[in-house]
Design an enzyme around this catalytic site. Sequence first.
Site, PDB file in Angstrom:
ATOM      1  N   THR A 136       3.298  -5.315 -10.578  1.00 34.41           N
ATOM      2  CA  THR A 136       2.451  -6.708 -10.124  1.00 34.41           C
ATOM      3  C   THR A 136       0.988  -6.909 -10.766  1.00 34.41           C
ATOM      4  O   THR A 136       0.391  -6.282 -10.983  1.00 34.41           O
ATOM      5  CB  THR A 136       2.465  -6.842  -8.712  1.00 34.41           C
ATOM      6  OG1 THR A 136       1.641  -5.422  -8.270  1.00 34.41           O
ATOM      7  CG2 THR A 136       3.661  -6.556  -7.849  1.00 34.41           C
ATOM      8  N   GLY A 149       0.833  -1.302  -0.053  1.00 37.00           N
ATOM      9  CA  GLY A 149      -0.197  -0.145  -0.039  1.00 37.00           C
ATOM     10  C   GLY A 149       0.746   1.234   0.054  1.00 37.00           C
ATOM     11  O   GLY A 149       0.536   2.341   0.393  1.00 37.00           O
ATOM     12  N   CYS A 183      -2.357   3.293 -10.264  1.00 37.67           N
ATOM     13  CA  CYS A 183      -3.431   3.752  -9.148  1.00 37.67           C
ATOM     14  C   CYS A 183      -4.543   4.517  -9.675  1.00 37.67           C
ATOM     15  O   CYS A 183      -4.471   5.084 -10.878  1.00 37.67           O
ATOM     16  CB  CYS A 183      -2.471   4.776  -8.221  1.00 37.67           C
ATOM     17  SG  CYS A 183      -2.013   6.391  -9.028  1.00 37.67           S
TER      18      CYS A 183
HETATM   19  C1  LIG Z   1       7.195  -5.797  -1.807  1.00 33.90           C
HETATM   20  C2  LIG Z   1       6.940  -5.207  -3.163  1.00 33.90           C
HETATM   21  C3  LIG Z   1       6.816  -3.768  -3.061  1.00 33.90           C
HETATM   22  C4  LIG Z   1       6.630  -3.143  -4.238  1.00 33.90           C
HETATM   23  N1  LIG Z   1       6.652  -1.538  -4.375  1.00 33.90           N
HETATM   24  C5  LIG Z   1       6.489  -0.957  -5.564  1.00 33.90           C
HETATM   25  C6  LIG Z   1       6.627   0.294  -5.600  1.00 33.90           C
HETATM   26  O1  LIG Z   1       6.555   1.110  -4.500  1.00 33.90           O
HETATM   27  N2  LIG Z   1       6.463   0.958  -6.964  1.00 33.90           N
HETATM   28  C7  LIG Z   1       6.346   0.154  -7.991  1.00 33.90           C
HETATM   29  O2  LIG Z   1       6.422   0.922  -9.016  1.00 33.90           O
HETATM   30  N3  LIG Z   1       6.550  -1.179  -8.021  1.00 33.90           N
HETATM   31  C8  LIG Z   1       6.545  -1.972  -6.909  1.00 33.90           C
HETATM   32  N4  LIG Z   1       6.584  -3.094  -6.860  1.00 33.90           N
HETATM   33  C9  LIG Z   1       6.627  -3.878  -7.870  1.00 33.90           C
HETATM   34  C10 LIG Z   1       8.061  -4.361  -8.610  1.00 33.90           C
HETATM   35  O3  LIG Z   1       8.928  -3.231  -8.715  1.00 33.90           O
HETATM   36  C11 LIG Z   1       8.080  -5.145  -9.583  1.00 33.90           C
HETATM   37  O4  LIG Z   1       7.598  -4.414 -10.985  1.00 33.90           O
HETATM   38  C12 LIG Z   1       7.439  -6.323  -9.909  1.00 33.90           C
HETATM   39  O5  LIG Z   1       7.270  -7.009  -8.444  1.00 33.90           O
HETATM   40  C13 LIG Z   1       7.813  -7.388 -10.531  1.00 33.90           C
HETATM   41  O6  LIG Z   1       8.935  -7.812 -10.570  1.00 33.90           O
HETATM   42  P1  LIG Z   1       9.624  -9.006  -9.931  1.00 33.90           P
HETATM   43  O7  LIG Z   1       8.750 -10.408 -10.100  1.00 33.90           O
HETATM   44  O8  LIG Z   1      10.943  -9.323 -10.170  1.00 33.90           O
HETATM   45  O9  LIG Z   1       9.413  -8.383  -8.307  1.00 33.90           O
HETATM   46  C14 LIG Z   1       6.709  -3.941  -5.458  1.00 33.90           C
HETATM   47  C15 LIG Z   1       6.849  -5.177  -5.666  1.00 33.90           C
HETATM   48  C16 LIG Z   1       6.878  -5.750  -4.318  1.00 33.90           C
HETATM   49  C17 LIG Z   1       7.057  -7.532  -4.162  1.00 33.90           C
END
Ligand SMILES: Cc1cc2nc3c(=O)[nH]c(=O)nc-3n(C[C@H](O)[C@H](O)[C@H](O)COP(=O)(O)O)c2cc1C
Length: 311
Positions: free
Chosen positions: A205, A85, A143
């Site tokens: 995500t 969040g 968002c």
């Molecule tokens: C715990 C967590 C926090 C995240 N916080 C953000 C964020 O603040 N801003 C954002 O653009 N993406 C955020 N993401 C998404 C990641 O930057 C990334 O786009 C996504 O997890 C896919 O990559 P991965 O599978 O290698 O984790 C977050 C992902 C996770 C797991």
Amino acid sequence: MTGEAAGAPARDRSIELCGVRLRGPILNGSGTFDAIAARRAFGDALIERFPFDAFVSKTITAEPRQGNPPPRLWETPAGLINSIGLPNKGLDGFLGSDLPELAELPVPLIVSVMGFSRDELAGLVAAAGARDEVAMLELNVSCPNVETGLVMGADPVETAAAVERVRTETDKPLIVKLTPNAAEPAAVAQAAEGAGADAVSLVNTLKGMALHPRTGEPWLGGRTGGVSGPAIRAIALEQVASVAGRVEIPVIGMGGISTGRHAADFLAAGASAVAVGTESFRDPAAGRRIAAELAGLSLTGTGPAPASTLV
Ligand SMILES: Cc1cc2nc3c(=O)[nH]c(=O)nc-3n(C[C@H](O)[C@H](O)[C@H](O)COP(=O)(O)O)c2cc1C
């Protein structure tokens, strides 16, 4: 690909991303690596062996946010569902206390911003973009726009309007972070490019949910969350290939990358750079390991591999 002779100087693996020179192609996914906490834990060793070639900040908003109520994480068989969040100190807290620390990192800094209206987003871009320590900005458009009720990044028209609004606020490169929860991410990418984006990054995500094993109620305090990690890699790879086929601007690929081979696949699919997210929670040095594995693949002549390679 040619190999390097023994004793030869290390090969230059630098890339230019939107006019900014990076020593290599590996970034972090926003919100998945807390560089300030890592510096506290590892001291100057973190600076000497920084895992990434550019650092993307956690997304900041105009006002401070507490984030979602706990629980905030659920582990899936091949990844995570998070409902963090976006807790953050807000723009003033970030500029005053985090930015000076992040500016000490040995790599260019990309600040990720999210606004709940176009004007709010524009204010964030103007304020962060004005700081010399900031090399580029990333717009997190996953968002809802409180004015229209639409998720900015899920709709090409909304995305174009947001990018057009902020484009005049800074000369620095603007990266638009695409959500995979759009009907057609490539159409959103094209709209961002048409409105003046310098690059797109994807994927954020995927929307997901977990139920409490006893009560059957949503496990996460935010009810739903975002799925990341190996579970989403094949989906991310397809979206990166599809977006890269539709835009001229650079594409930063991410989603479940945990080895050099995976990084090579995203590069082969058309990405100019890649980002490591969830894997850094398991191994904080994952970025460096993946960079070394990727370099090893190009040395042995086996990379970048065809996008269909699965290891
Ligand atoms: C715990 C967590 C926090 C995240 N916080 C953000 C964020 O603040 N801003 C954002 O653009 N993406 C955020 N993401 C998404 C990641 O930057 C990334 O786009 C996504 O997890 C896919 O990559 P991965 O599978 O290698 O984790 C977050 C992902 C996770 C797991």
